[in-house]
Motif scaffolding. Structure first.
Motif, short mmCIF file in Angstrom:
data_model
loop_
_atom_site.label_atom_id
_atom_site.label_comp_id
_atom_site.label_asym_id
_atom_site.label_seq_id
_atom_site.Cartn_x
_atom_site.Cartn_y
_atom_site.Cartn_z
N VAL A 169 0.83 -1.21 0.00
CA VAL A 169 0.00 0.00 0.00
C VAL A 169 0.86 1.26 0.00
O VAL A 169 0.63 2.18 -0.79
CB VAL A 169 -0.98 0.01 1.20
N LYS B 84 -12.62 -1.73 4.86
CA LYS B 84 -12.42 -0.44 4.20
C LYS B 84 -11.72 0.55 5.12
O LYS B 84 -10.78 1.24 4.71
CB LYS B 84 -13.75 0.12 3.70
N LYS C 4 -4.32 2.86 6.41
CA LYS C 4 -2.99 2.62 5.82
C LYS C 4 -2.72 3.58 4.67
O LYS C 4 -1.63 4.13 4.55
CB LYS C 4 -2.90 1.17 5.33
N GLU D 259 -10.57 3.24 -4.13
CA GLU D 259 -10.65 1.95 -3.42
C GLU D 259 -11.87 1.19 -3.90
O GLU D 259 -12.94 1.76 -4.06
CB GLU D 259 -10.70 2.23 -1.91
N LEU E 118 -8.04 -0.34 5.49
CA LEU E 118 -7.29 0.04 4.29
C LEU E 118 -7.10 1.55 4.22
O LEU E 118 -6.00 2.04 3.93
CB LEU E 118 -7.99 -0.47 3.03
N TRP E 119 -8.16 2.32 4.51
CA TRP E 119 -8.05 3.78 4.43
C TRP E 119 -7.07 4.34 5.46
O TRP E 119 -6.38 5.32 5.19
CB TRP E 119 -9.41 4.45 4.55
#
Length: 171
Positions: free
Chosen positions: A10, A31, A37, A22, A34-35
């Motif tokens: 990432v 989600k 990171k 995304e 991930l956001w």
């Protein structure tokens, strides 16, 4: 697409990104993780967009650390048949970031559907489902956008009849 990248790491993928889109599973925990990171690794210039079709963007925006640069960019499916892209802001989205995403969609041959108030489902879902179409009180502007982008002579919601017993709505 020129300038796009596919990376397993990432931080390496977003180190110089202007825009991140995304498109992971509709799982809020996934989600947000991930956001977090992406937000930690992306430069200040980056605009963050989610392709969610069922979650409010505001539920993820703060995970980036920059909610003013977060919004939804949802591509209609299948994208090769429909050139629609719904652009949905949150209450915190910077208007300049919003306009940059609209411009990005236009420059990539898409017909942007501007949505400035968050909705729990995409316009495509509302327009293609009789239940949602009747609830949404579709506007002429929306229907013309739909006709132009799908090359269909009429808007699906215009063909609907009054609700019958077989089309009752559940809350």
């Amino acid at each position: 697409m020129a300038g796009s990248a596919s990376q397993a790491d990432v931080a390496d993928a977003v180190k110089d990104a202007d825009l991140v889109i995304e498109a992971v599973s509709e799982n809020l925990v996934l989600k947000r993780d991930l956001w977090a990171k992406v937000g930690a690794a992306a430069p200040e210039k980056t605009i963050f967009t989610t392709n969610t079709s069922s979650l409010l963007p505001s539920l993820m925006a703060d995970a980036t650390g920059r909610p003013d640069r977060f919004l939804a960019l949802h591509y209609a499916n299948p994208v090769y048949l429909r050139n629609l892209a719904e652009v949905m802001s949150t209450d915190q989205t910077d208007p300049n970031a919003y306009q940059q995403v609209v411009t990005f969609a236009e420059e990539n041959g898409l017909e942007p559907i501007p949505v400035k108030k968050e909705q729990p489902v995409t316009s495509q879902t509302r327009f293609s489902s009789p239940r949602w179409a009747q609830r949404s009180r579709c506007t002429p502007t929306g229907s013309q956008t739909y006709r132009r982008s799908t090359r269909r002579p009429e808007f699906r919601a215009q063909r609907l009849s009054a609700p019958s017993r077989s089309s009752t709505w559940s809350a």
